[in-house]
Write an enzyme that holds these catalytic residues in place. Structure first.
Site, PDB file in Angstrom:
ATOM      1  N   ARG A  14       0.813  -1.224   0.000  1.00 24.10           N
ATOM      2  CA  ARG A  14       0.000   0.000   0.000  1.00 24.10           C
ATOM      3  C   ARG A  14       0.843   1.269   0.000  1.00 24.10           C
ATOM      4  O   ARG A  14       0.429   2.274  -0.583  1.00 24.10           O
ATOM      5  CB  ARG A  14      -0.921  -0.002   1.221  1.00 24.10           C
ATOM      6  CG  ARG A  14      -2.064  -0.974   1.042  1.00 24.10           C
ATOM      7  CD  ARG A  14      -3.072  -0.804   2.106  1.00 24.10           C
ATOM      8  NE  ARG A  14      -2.691  -1.444   3.326  1.00 24.10           N
ATOM      9  CZ  ARG A  14      -3.557  -1.712   4.302  1.00 24.10           C
ATOM     10  NH1 ARG A  14      -4.813  -1.366   4.137  1.00 24.10           N
ATOM     11  NH2 ARG A  14      -3.188  -2.312   5.387  1.00 24.10           N
ATOM     12  N   GLU A 114      -4.444  -0.483  18.239  1.00 24.13           N
ATOM     13  CA  GLU A 114      -3.722   0.468  17.398  1.00 24.13           C
ATOM     14  C   GLU A 114      -2.871   1.437  18.207  1.00 24.13           C
ATOM     15  O   GLU A 114      -1.815   1.873  17.757  1.00 24.13           O
ATOM     16  CB  GLU A 114      -4.681   1.218  16.495  1.00 24.13           C
ATOM     17  CG  GLU A 114      -3.964   2.082  15.468  1.00 24.13           C
ATOM     18  CD  GLU A 114      -4.876   2.603  14.376  1.00 24.13           C
ATOM     19  OE1 GLU A 114      -4.503   3.615  13.761  1.00 24.13           O
ATOM     20  OE2 GLU A 114      -5.942   1.992  14.137  1.00 24.13           O
ATOM     21  N   ARG A 125       2.132  -1.763   7.974  1.00 21.20           N
ATOM     22  CA  ARG A 125       1.152  -2.797   8.335  1.00 21.20           C
ATOM     23  C   ARG A 125       0.566  -3.443   7.091  1.00 21.20           C
ATOM     24  O   ARG A 125       0.166  -2.760   6.149  1.00 21.20           O
ATOM     25  CB  ARG A 125       0.003  -2.206   9.155  1.00 21.20           C
ATOM     26  CG  ARG A 125      -1.093  -3.241   9.448  1.00 21.20           C
ATOM     27  CD  ARG A 125      -2.137  -2.718  10.368  1.00 21.20           C
ATOM     28  NE  ARG A 125      -3.081  -1.794   9.779  1.00 21.20           N
ATOM     29  CZ  ARG A 125      -4.107  -2.115   9.002  1.00 21.20           C
ATOM     30  NH1 ARG A 125      -4.269  -3.407   8.674  1.00 21.20           N
ATOM     31  NH2 ARG A 125      -4.931  -1.216   8.534  1.00 21.20           N
ATOM     32  N   LEU A 131      -6.858  -6.019  12.580  1.00 23.48           N
ATOM     33  CA  LEU A 131      -7.949  -6.742  13.239  1.00 23.48           C
ATOM     34  C   LEU A 131      -7.431  -8.059  13.810  1.00 23.48           C
ATOM     35  O   LEU A 131      -7.809  -8.455  14.918  1.00 23.48           O
ATOM     36  CB  LEU A 131      -9.089  -6.965  12.237  1.00 23.48           C
ATOM     37  CG  LEU A 131      -9.747  -5.654  11.739  1.00 23.48           C
ATOM     38  CD1 LEU A 131     -10.887  -5.939  10.780  1.00 23.48           C
ATOM     39  CD2 LEU A 131     -10.233  -4.804  12.913  1.00 23.48           C
TER      40      LEU A 131
HETATM   41  C1  LIG Z   1     -11.092   3.332   6.961  1.00 20.49           C
HETATM   42  C2  LIG Z   1     -10.384   2.229   7.704  1.00 20.49           C
HETATM   43  C3  LIG Z   1     -10.354   0.954   7.163  1.00 20.49           C
HETATM   44  C4  LIG Z   1      -9.682  -0.065   7.853  1.00 20.49           C
HETATM   45  N1  LIG Z   1      -9.690  -1.337   7.325  1.00 20.49           N
HETATM   46  C5  LIG Z   1      -9.061  -2.338   8.004  1.00 20.49           C
HETATM   47  C6  LIG Z   1      -9.068  -3.666   7.505  1.00 20.49           C
HETATM   48  O1  LIG Z   1      -9.648  -3.968   6.475  1.00 20.49           O
HETATM   49  N2  LIG Z   1      -8.388  -4.629   8.215  1.00 20.49           N
HETATM   50  C7  LIG Z   1      -7.708  -4.327   9.361  1.00 20.49           C
HETATM   51  O2  LIG Z   1      -7.105  -5.220   9.955  1.00 20.49           O
HETATM   52  N3  LIG Z   1      -7.693  -3.068   9.856  1.00 20.49           N
HETATM   53  C8  LIG Z   1      -8.343  -2.072   9.198  1.00 20.49           C
HETATM   54  N4  LIG Z   1      -8.302  -0.793   9.693  1.00 20.49           N
HETATM   55  C9  LIG Z   1      -7.581  -0.540  10.947  1.00 20.49           C
HETATM   56  C10 LIG Z   1      -8.442  -0.973  12.113  1.00 20.49           C
HETATM   57  O3  LIG Z   1      -9.799  -0.697  11.864  1.00 20.49           O
HETATM   58  C11 LIG Z   1      -8.017  -0.233  13.369  1.00 20.49           C
HETATM   59  O4  LIG Z   1      -6.637  -0.401  13.558  1.00 20.49           O
HETATM   60  C12 LIG Z   1      -8.755  -0.778  14.597  1.00 20.49           C
HETATM   61  O5  LIG Z   1     -10.119  -0.530  14.511  1.00 20.49           O
HETATM   62  C13 LIG Z   1      -8.199  -0.162  15.864  1.00 20.49           C
HETATM   63  O6  LIG Z   1      -8.956  -0.713  16.933  1.00 20.49           O
HETATM   64  P1  LIG Z   1      -8.655  -0.241  18.406  1.00 20.49           P
HETATM   65  O7  LIG Z   1      -9.680  -0.923  19.267  1.00 20.49           O
HETATM   66  O8  LIG Z   1      -7.228  -0.411  18.745  1.00 20.49           O
HETATM   67  O9  LIG Z   1      -8.885   1.330  18.395  1.00 20.49           O
HETATM   68  P2  LIG Z   1     -10.173   2.139  17.970  1.00 20.49           P
HETATM   69  O10 LIG Z   1     -11.067   1.351  17.114  1.00 20.49           O
HETATM   70  O11 LIG Z   1      -9.637   3.424  17.482  1.00 20.49           O
HETATM   71  O12 LIG Z   1     -10.952   2.360  19.357  1.00 20.49           O
HETATM   72  C14 LIG Z   1     -10.431   3.202  20.347  1.00 20.49           C
HETATM   73  C15 LIG Z   1     -11.667   3.671  21.151  1.00 20.49           C
HETATM   74  O13 LIG Z   1     -11.208   4.340  22.327  1.00 20.49           O
HETATM   75  C16 LIG Z   1     -11.970   5.561  22.470  1.00 20.49           C
HETATM   76  N5  LIG Z   1     -11.100   6.439  23.248  1.00 20.49           N
HETATM   77  C17 LIG Z   1     -10.005   7.089  22.829  1.00 20.49           C
HETATM   78  N6  LIG Z   1      -9.440   7.750  23.862  1.00 20.49           N
HETATM   79  C18 LIG Z   1     -10.199   7.507  24.947  1.00 20.49           C
HETATM   80  C19 LIG Z   1     -10.147   7.917  26.314  1.00 20.49           C
HETATM   81  N7  LIG Z   1      -9.163   8.691  26.771  1.00 20.49           N
HETATM   82  N8  LIG Z   1     -11.116   7.499  27.171  1.00 20.49           N
HETATM   83  C20 LIG Z   1     -12.114   6.704  26.718  1.00 20.49           C
HETATM   84  N9  LIG Z   1     -12.225   6.260  25.441  1.00 20.49           N
HETATM   85  C21 LIG Z   1     -11.259   6.678  24.561  1.00 20.49           C
HETATM   86  C22 LIG Z   1     -12.226   6.031  21.067  1.00 20.49           C
HETATM   87  O14 LIG Z   1     -13.347   6.896  21.067  1.00 20.49           O
HETATM   88  C23 LIG Z   1     -12.504   4.689  20.357  1.00 20.49           C
HETATM   89  O15 LIG Z   1     -13.843   4.302  20.452  1.00 20.49           O
HETATM   90  C24 LIG Z   1      -9.002   0.236   9.066  1.00 20.49           C
HETATM   91  C25 LIG Z   1      -9.036   1.507   9.609  1.00 20.49           C
HETATM   92  C26 LIG Z   1      -9.722   2.508   8.946  1.00 20.49           C
HETATM   93  C27 LIG Z   1      -9.759   3.882   9.542  1.00 20.49           C
END
Ligand SMILES: Cc1cc2nc3c(=O)[nH]c(=O)nc-3n(C[C@H](O)[C@H](O)[C@H](O)COP(=O)(O)OP(=O)(O)OC[C@H]3O[C@@H](n4cnc5c(N)ncnc54)[C@H](O)[C@@H]3O)c2cc1C
Length: 319
Positions: A14, A114, A125, A131
């Site tokens: 990518r 993340e 990545r 995921l």
């Molecule tokens: C458009 C897009 C497409 C993607 N496609 C893919 C894919 O096809 N395959 C893949 O593997 N990955 C994909 N990714 C990456 C993947 O979706 C993300 O890396 C993943 O969702 C991250 O999950 P997470 O739980 O670590 O963080 P997040 O999903 O970012 O969740 C973090 C949560 O914590 C909350 N938060 C933040 N700070 C605080 C705080 N201080 N107190 C309380 N809550 C807080 C936020 O509001 C959020 O709800 C994609 C990402 C994007 C943006």
């Protein structure tokens, strides 16, 4: 993509596809979308059978239909690069236990997903690996936290949360004339242009100065509803400060790393350099004042020269 990756074409990594699209746009072969005033290139999916559009690419096809009213079965569709993942993050071990600059464990502090860096992705990545990391590490870290809690009597430190409540009260009390949404959009636009797919000393240096101005503008914002309940604008005001902190450390890290590696591409240093064979450690206690450190990359697998090590040799990237 025939020009940039004759063998792998769109299936090239990518970061290479992103730089190829950006190069097409820069060299004047981009298409300006009149509604969004954004330049893009076309992706052609018309040769694919309906099954692929309706099942395999269902989400992608629905994006084109919903946002630009295009049918990917019969029409060319617009694409351009966008930041959608952050490699790096809070350093942890394999159990999500956060590690300090000397690799020591910070008791009771865990990070996963993340925001964390358990070293799955290096500088680039691969698709679906976020995921997969979430599911795997989510389980491991959850179990480790559970055993940590069962071993220790934990009580919240005195005044826990007061700093956050004070921060949100200051947002609600803000009387400035700046608009949260406007500052976010302007900052996003600047970071995309100066610390995006292509980076160089001058642009990144300017970005760091501009981020100081964006921080001042953020402090002159006010939210229209002075109530913390269900207040999306308040959340976006808070996220603005988090985005600014991340943007400043990313920009300063990009200035320091005079080489190109994975998604970090410096036009003034287009090749990878072993002088930067380490993780950059950053900390920032005051906005803009970033302290750097180094965390060595574990190369023991390579040095061990075990079976198949030939397959892991670092080779020029040709697609
Ligand atoms: C458009 C897009 C497409 C993607 N496609 C893919 C894919 O096809 N395959 C893949 O593997 N990955 C994909 N990714 C990456 C993947 O979706 C993300 O890396 C993943 O969702 C991250 O999950 P997470 O739980 O670590 O963080 P997040 O999903 O970012 O969740 C973090 C949560 O914590 C909350 N938060 C933040 N700070 C605080 C705080 N201080 N107190 C309380 N809550 C807080 C936020 O509001 C959020 O709800 C994609 C990402 C994007 C943006």
């Amino acid at each position: 993509m025939d020009r940039y990756a004759p063998k792998m074409k769109n299936l090239a990594p990518r970061d290479i596809v992103a730089r190829s699209i950006e190069t097409e746009i820069r060299e004047g072969r981009g298409i300006m979308n009149p509604d969004h005033q954004i330049e893009h290139v076309w992706i052609d999916l018309r040769h694919l059978p309906d099954y692929v559009h309706e099942v395999k690419l269902k989400e992608v096809a629905s994006f084109f239909k919903t946002y630009v009213n295009l049918d990917s079965r019969t029409q060319l569709c617009p694409v351009r690069p966008s930041n959608h993942y952050h490699m790096g993050g809070i350093p942890t071990n394999a159990f999500g236990e956060v590690q300090g600059s000397a690799g020591q464990i910070v008791p009771g502090l865990f990070a996963v997903g993340e925001c964390a860096c358990a070293s799955f992705h290096g500088f680039n990545r691969l698709g679906t690996n976020s995921l997969l990391e979430l599911l795997t590490m989510g389980r491991y870290v959850g179990e480790r936290v559970e055993s940590y809690l069962s071993e220790k009597q934990i009580s919240a430190p005195k005044g826990a949360g007061e700093a956050s409540l004070a921060l949100f009260s200051s947002y609600l009390a803000g009387t400035g004339k700046e608009n949260v949404g406007r500052v976010r959009l302007d900052m996003r636009d600047m970071m995309t242009r100066k610390v995006g797919v292509f980076r160089h000393e001058k642009g990144v240096g300017e970005a760091i100065q501009e981020l100081l101005t964006f921080k001042e503008r953020a402090e002159k914002t006010s939210v229209s509803v002075r109530d913390a309940r269900w207040n999306q604008e308040l959340l976006e005001r808070w996220e603005l400060d988090n985005l600014l902190d991340n943007a400043m450390t990313i920009a300063q890290g990009a200035l320091l790393r005079k080489e190109s590696r994975g998604a970090h591409f410096r036009e003034d240093y287009p090749v990878r350099s072993d002088d930067f064979q380490y993780h950059t450690l950053v900390s920032m206690t005051e906005f803009g004042k970033v302290t750097f450190g180094k965390r060595l990359i574990d190369m023991s697998l390579f040095e061990a020269k075990g079976e198949y090590s030939e397959h892991f040799k670092i080779i020029p990237r040709k697609y």
